[in-house]
Design a protein around this motif. Sequence first.
Motif, mmCIF file in Angstrom:
data_model
loop_
_atom_site.group_PDB
_atom_site.id
_atom_site.type_symbol
_atom_site.label_atom_id
_atom_site.label_comp_id
_atom_site.label_asym_id
_atom_site.label_seq_id
_atom_site.Cartn_x
_atom_site.Cartn_y
_atom_site.Cartn_z
ATOM 1 N N MET A 88 0.836 -1.193 0.000
ATOM 2 C CA MET A 88 0.000 0.000 0.000
ATOM 3 C C MET A 88 0.874 1.246 0.000
ATOM 4 S SD MET A 88 -2.874 1.167 2.812
ATOM 5 C CE MET A 88 -1.665 1.725 4.022
ATOM 6 N N ALA A 89 0.486 2.239 -0.805
ATOM 7 C CA ALA A 89 1.187 3.516 -0.846
ATOM 8 C C ALA A 89 0.221 4.626 -0.464
ATOM 9 C CB ALA A 89 1.752 3.772 -2.244
ATOM 10 N N VAL A 90 0.716 5.615 0.276
ATOM 11 C CA VAL A 90 -0.093 6.768 0.681
ATOM 12 C C VAL A 90 0.582 8.038 0.180
ATOM 13 C CG1 VAL A 90 -1.117 8.059 2.583
ATOM 14 C CG2 VAL A 90 -0.939 5.551 2.723
ATOM 15 N N ILE A 91 -0.163 8.802 -0.608
ATOM 16 C CA ILE A 91 0.330 10.057 -1.177
ATOM 17 C C ILE A 91 -0.491 11.207 -0.606
ATOM 18 C CG2 ILE A 91 0.624 11.394 -3.294
ATOM 19 C CD1 ILE A 91 0.763 8.660 -4.783
ATOM 20 N N ALA A 92 0.162 12.163 0.032
ATOM 21 C CA ALA A 92 -0.508 13.389 0.458
ATOM 22 C C ALA A 92 -0.458 14.373 -0.700
ATOM 23 C CB ALA A 92 0.174 13.979 1.684
ATOM 24 N N HIS A 93 -1.594 14.990 -0.988
ATOM 25 C CA HIS A 93 -1.711 15.858 -2.156
ATOM 26 C C HIS A 93 -2.260 17.216 -1.713
ATOM 27 C CE1 HIS A 93 -3.874 16.446 -6.320
ATOM 28 N NE2 HIS A 93 -2.905 17.308 -6.141
ATOM 29 N N LEU A 94 -1.450 18.249 -1.873
ATOM 30 C CA LEU A 94 -1.910 19.600 -1.589
ATOM 31 C C LEU A 94 -1.645 20.481 -2.801
ATOM 32 C CD1 LEU A 94 0.711 21.492 0.458
ATOM 33 C CD2 LEU A 94 0.782 19.009 0.506
ATOM 34 N N SER A 95 -2.260 21.661 -2.809
ATOM 35 C CA SER A 95 -2.158 22.492 -3.999
ATOM 36 C C SER A 95 -2.444 23.946 -3.672
ATOM 37 C CB SER A 95 -3.152 21.996 -5.068
ATOM 38 O OG SER A 95 -2.837 22.528 -6.337
ATOM 39 N N ASP A 96 -1.968 24.811 -4.553
ATOM 40 C CA ASP A 96 -2.332 26.229 -4.524
ATOM 41 C C ASP A 96 -2.004 26.880 -3.186
ATOM 42 O OD1 ASP A 96 -3.963 26.744 -7.216
ATOM 43 O OD2 ASP A 96 -4.398 24.728 -6.482
ATOM 44 N N ILE A 97 -0.712 26.864 -2.863
ATOM 45 C CA ILE A 97 -0.276 27.508 -1.623
ATOM 46 C C ILE A 97 -0.057 29.010 -1.831
ATOM 47 C CG2 ILE A 97 0.677 25.349 -0.745
ATOM 48 C CD1 ILE A 97 3.464 26.373 -1.345
ATOM 49 N N HIS A 98 0.215 29.444 -3.058
ATOM 50 C CA HIS A 98 0.274 30.864 -3.429
ATOM 51 C C HIS A 98 1.101 31.691 -2.434
ATOM 52 C CE1 HIS A 98 -2.620 31.158 -6.836
ATOM 53 N NE2 HIS A 98 -3.089 30.027 -6.301
ATOM 54 N N ILE A 99 2.352 31.289 -2.244
ATOM 55 C CA ILE A 99 3.191 31.988 -1.272
ATOM 56 C C ILE A 99 3.368 33.456 -1.684
ATOM 57 C CG2 ILE A 99 5.515 32.143 -0.304
ATOM 58 C CD1 ILE A 99 3.713 29.872 0.809
ATOM 59 N N PHE A 146 4.486 2.281 -7.600
ATOM 60 C CA PHE A 146 3.767 3.320 -8.347
ATOM 61 C C PHE A 146 4.757 4.326 -8.926
ATOM 62 C CE2 PHE A 146 4.413 5.336 -4.287
ATOM 63 C CZ PHE A 146 4.530 6.689 -4.559
ATOM 64 N N THR A 147 4.319 4.990 -9.975
ATOM 65 C CA THR A 147 5.087 6.061 -10.590
ATOM 66 C C THR A 147 4.170 7.253 -10.796
ATOM 67 O OG1 THR A 147 6.612 4.561 -11.746
ATOM 68 C CG2 THR A 147 6.383 6.778 -12.646
ATOM 69 N N GLU A 187 7.212 -2.651 -14.991
ATOM 70 C CA GLU A 187 6.075 -3.563 -15.080
ATOM 71 C C GLU A 187 5.472 -3.775 -13.687
ATOM 72 O OE1 GLU A 187 3.347 -5.598 -17.179
ATOM 73 O OE2 GLU A 187 5.127 -4.658 -18.068
ATOM 74 N N GLY A 188 4.168 -3.651 -13.602
ATOM 75 C CA GLY A 188 3.482 -3.855 -12.338
ATOM 76 C C GLY A 188 3.211 -2.596 -11.557
ATOM 77 N N ASP A 189 3.856 -1.475 -11.933
ATOM 78 C CA ASP A 189 3.616 -0.209 -11.248
ATOM 79 C C ASP A 189 2.293 0.416 -11.693
ATOM 80 O OD1 ASP A 189 5.968 -0.287 -9.835
ATOM 81 O OD2 ASP A 189 6.649 1.691 -10.489
ATOM 82 N N LEU A 232 -3.218 3.938 -2.411
ATOM 83 C CA LEU A 232 -3.135 3.030 -3.549
ATOM 84 C C LEU A 232 -2.805 1.640 -3.047
ATOM 85 C CD1 LEU A 232 -3.125 3.026 -6.727
ATOM 86 C CD2 LEU A 232 -0.640 3.297 -6.554
ATOM 87 N N ASP A 233 -3.718 0.694 -3.262
ATOM 88 C CA ASP A 233 -3.446 -0.659 -2.776
ATOM 89 C C ASP A 233 -2.764 -1.495 -3.848
ATOM 90 O OD1 ASP A 233 -5.430 -1.690 -4.495
ATOM 91 O OD2 ASP A 233 -6.970 -1.656 -2.934
ATOM 92 N N GLU A 234 -2.438 -2.732 -3.481
ATOM 93 C CA GLU A 234 -1.654 -3.581 -4.382
ATOM 94 C C GLU A 234 -2.384 -3.897 -5.677
ATOM 95 O OE1 GLU A 234 -1.975 -3.926 -1.188
ATOM 96 O OE2 GLU A 234 0.064 -3.835 -0.392
ATOM 97 N N GLY A 235 -3.697 -3.830 -5.665
ATOM 98 C CA GLY A 235 -4.470 -4.063 -6.878
ATOM 99 C C GLY A 235 -4.702 -2.813 -7.691
ATOM 100 N N HIS A 236 -3.986 -1.721 -7.363
ATOM 101 C CA HIS A 236 -4.086 -0.436 -8.047
ATOM 102 C C HIS A 236 -5.446 0.224 -7.854
ATOM 103 C CE1 HIS A 236 -0.625 -1.528 -11.062
ATOM 104 N NE2 HIS A 236 -0.280 -1.660 -9.787
ATOM 105 N N ARG A 237 -6.164 -0.170 -6.802
ATOM 106 C CA ARG A 237 -7.402 0.522 -6.457
ATOM 107 C C ARG A 237 -7.044 1.763 -5.653
ATOM 108 N NH1 ARG A 237 -11.387 0.510 -2.278
ATOM 109 N NH2 ARG A 237 -10.067 -0.879 -1.043
#
Length: 252
Positions: free
Chosen positions: A1-12, A102-103, A136-138, A235-240
């Motif tokens: 399992m992979a965990v990605i934190a996603h943030l956006s638009d910080i507009h420093i 994952f990539t 392959e597999g990613d 993202l789990d191992e089955g790419h869900r």
Amino acid sequence: MAVIAHLSDIHIDDERSVRRTRAVVDYLEDLPYDLDLVLVSGDIADHGTPEEYAVARELLDSRHPVLVCPGNHDDRAAFRRGLLKEPADTAPVDQVFRGAGFTVLACDSSVPGKPEGWLGDETVGWLEEEVRRVPEGDAVLVAFHHPPVALHLPYVDGIRQFGEERLAELAGRHPRITAFLAGHAHTAAATVFAGLPLLVAPGVVNTVLLPWERAAHAGQHVRLDLPPGVAFHVLDEGHRLTTHFRTVSTEG
């Protein structure tokens, strides 16, 4: 399992944008878990100045891996020099991050001097080539700033990513692409593009109001008082892919 934190638009830009960005990054730093990636999907600086990127670089320093892509408020040359420590260059800032299973292919959807988005021929060609190179597999996640479909936000939809049929055709040729990740809208959103999930991170600097919310807020287009947010893509191992949205307190 992979965990990605996603943030956006910080507009420093000012102290307020710095405080809100620091609150989100501190929240991620304090997690009792090592994230696989922190993705920041554009509009890092508000005016694209070297000073703004110097502040952003310090703020986004993390114990987690960080991948930052530009948005329409960013300046490519200053972005490269200030955040990536690369020579100043106005070519598209397209980047690859390879994680465990994952990539992420981060495409530069910015158009210098314009607010709307577009993937140039150079970027589309780069994306096609890089998808083929993915181990392959990613799972393959494609990220950019501008969403390539309308989100029912009139102002944002007018400056979304155009020429999206080229991206849709590419996705049709490469079924290994799992999802698309974007920012720009300053609101958390989930929809579908090219038959795949399109997940939009909430804004850090402010929140854009939906058209049916504005009457209750004197015609405002944004709320400055709502807390910043972050998305967690699991993202789990089955790419869900499962996405959770969180708001972050700026108090204390």
